[in-house]
Design a protein around this motif. Structure first.
Motif, PDB file in Angstrom:
ATOM      1  N   LEU A 119       0.838  -1.202   0.000  1.00 39.27           N
ATOM      2  CA  LEU A 119       0.000   0.000   0.000  1.00 39.27           C
ATOM      3  C   LEU A 119       0.868   1.245   0.000  1.00 39.27           C
ATOM      4  O   LEU A 119       1.895   1.303   0.682  1.00 39.27           O
ATOM      5  CB  LEU A 119      -0.905   0.010   1.232  1.00 39.27           C
ATOM      6  CG  LEU A 119      -1.779  -1.227   1.429  1.00 39.27           C
ATOM      7  CD1 LEU A 119      -2.674  -1.042   2.649  1.00 39.27           C
ATOM      8  CD2 LEU A 119      -2.589  -1.530   0.191  1.00 39.27           C
ATOM      9  N   ASN A 120       0.445   2.238  -0.741  1.00 39.60           N
ATOM     10  CA  ASN A 120       1.151   3.510  -0.802  1.00 39.60           C
ATOM     11  C   ASN A 120       1.004   4.235   0.541  1.00 39.60           C
ATOM     12  O   ASN A 120      -0.106   4.439   1.025  1.00 39.60           O
ATOM     13  CB  ASN A 120       0.581   4.371  -1.931  1.00 39.60           C
ATOM     14  CG  ASN A 120       1.320   5.670  -2.115  1.00 39.60           C
ATOM     15  OD1 ASN A 120       2.354   5.909  -1.501  1.00 39.60           O
ATOM     16  ND2 ASN A 120       0.796   6.512  -2.986  1.00 39.60           N
ATOM     17  N   VAL A 121       2.119   4.608   1.131  1.00 36.94           N
ATOM     18  CA  VAL A 121       2.080   5.302   2.426  1.00 36.94           C
ATOM     19  C   VAL A 121       2.111   6.825   2.262  1.00 36.94           C
ATOM     20  O   VAL A 121       2.091   7.554   3.244  1.00 36.94           O
ATOM     21  CB  VAL A 121       3.242   4.859   3.350  1.00 36.94           C
ATOM     22  CG1 VAL A 121       3.107   3.380   3.690  1.00 36.94           C
ATOM     23  CG2 VAL A 121       4.597   5.157   2.727  1.00 36.94           C
ATOM     24  N   ARG A 122       2.126   7.282   1.024  1.00 37.68           N
ATOM     25  CA  ARG A 122       2.153   8.720   0.750  1.00 37.68           C
ATOM     26  C   ARG A 122       1.098   9.069  -0.311  1.00 37.68           C
ATOM     27  O   ARG A 122       1.412   9.425  -1.442  1.00 37.68           O
ATOM     28  CB  ARG A 122       3.549   9.107   0.267  1.00 37.68           C
ATOM     29  CG  ARG A 122       3.791  10.576   0.253  1.00 37.68           C
ATOM     30  CD  ARG A 122       5.272  10.856  -0.034  1.00 37.68           C
ATOM     31  NE  ARG A 122       5.388  12.215  -0.500  1.00 37.68           N
ATOM     32  CZ  ARG A 122       5.833  12.584  -1.674  1.00 37.68           C
ATOM     33  NH1 ARG A 122       6.238  11.670  -2.535  1.00 37.68           N
ATOM     34  NH2 ARG A 122       5.893  13.834  -2.027  1.00 37.68           N
ATOM     35  N   PRO A 123      -0.171   8.918   0.055  1.00 41.20           N
ATOM     36  CA  PRO A 123      -1.235   9.148  -0.928  1.00 41.20           C
ATOM     37  C   PRO A 123      -1.317  10.603  -1.380  1.00 41.20           C
ATOM     38  O   PRO A 123      -1.024  11.519  -0.614  1.00 41.20           O
ATOM     39  CB  PRO A 123      -2.508   8.728  -0.204  1.00 41.20           C
ATOM     40  CG  PRO A 123      -2.163   8.542   1.222  1.00 41.20           C
ATOM     41  CD  PRO A 123      -0.676   8.517   1.345  1.00 41.20           C
ATOM     42  N   SER A 124      -1.699  10.767  -2.639  1.00 38.43           N
ATOM     43  CA  SER A 124      -1.947  12.094  -3.215  1.00 38.43           C
ATOM     44  C   SER A 124      -2.842  11.913  -4.431  1.00 38.43           C
ATOM     45  O   SER A 124      -3.117  10.784  -4.843  1.00 38.43           O
ATOM     46  CB  SER A 124      -0.627  12.772  -3.610  1.00 38.43           C
ATOM     47  OG  SER A 124      -0.100  12.158  -4.768  1.00 38.43           O
TER      48      SER A 124
END
Length: 95
Positions: free
Chosen positions: A42-47
């Motif tokens: 899972l991406n830990v730096r969503p944008s």
């Protein structure tokens, strides 16, 4: 060895939906003989521009990857992903 990286951006980007998708992807582990390794991170730096999940799969050969793509367990997961997917990109390479 063939390594395929698939980045997925989901239609609904809430935490619950992302984790459910991760679980479904990891559900292929142990069900497909030619699948040597699988990770769904899972991406830990969503944008806005980021993807939600990276799926990393490893195969002994391109023939094995092609067998994976047509395996019933993969097709079932692909059906689920088709319903939740907004967009995807991939990079496949050999080491």
């Amino acid at each position: 060895m063939i390594i395929n990286n698939l980045l997925l951006k989901l239609k609904s980007r809430d935490t619950e939906n992302i984790k459910k998708t991760q679980e479904v992807l990891l559900g292929m582990k142990g069900k497909i003989e030619v699948l040597l390794d699988i990770q769904a991170e899972l991406n830990v730096r969503p944008s806005q521009t980021a993807y939600d999940i990276i799926l990393i799969t490893k195969f002994a050969s391109m023939e094995d990857m092609n067998a994976y793509l047509t395996h019933p367990a993969h097709l079932e997961v692909a059906k689920f992903i088709g319903n939740v997917l907004d967009t995807q990109v991939s990079v496949c390479y050999e080491i």
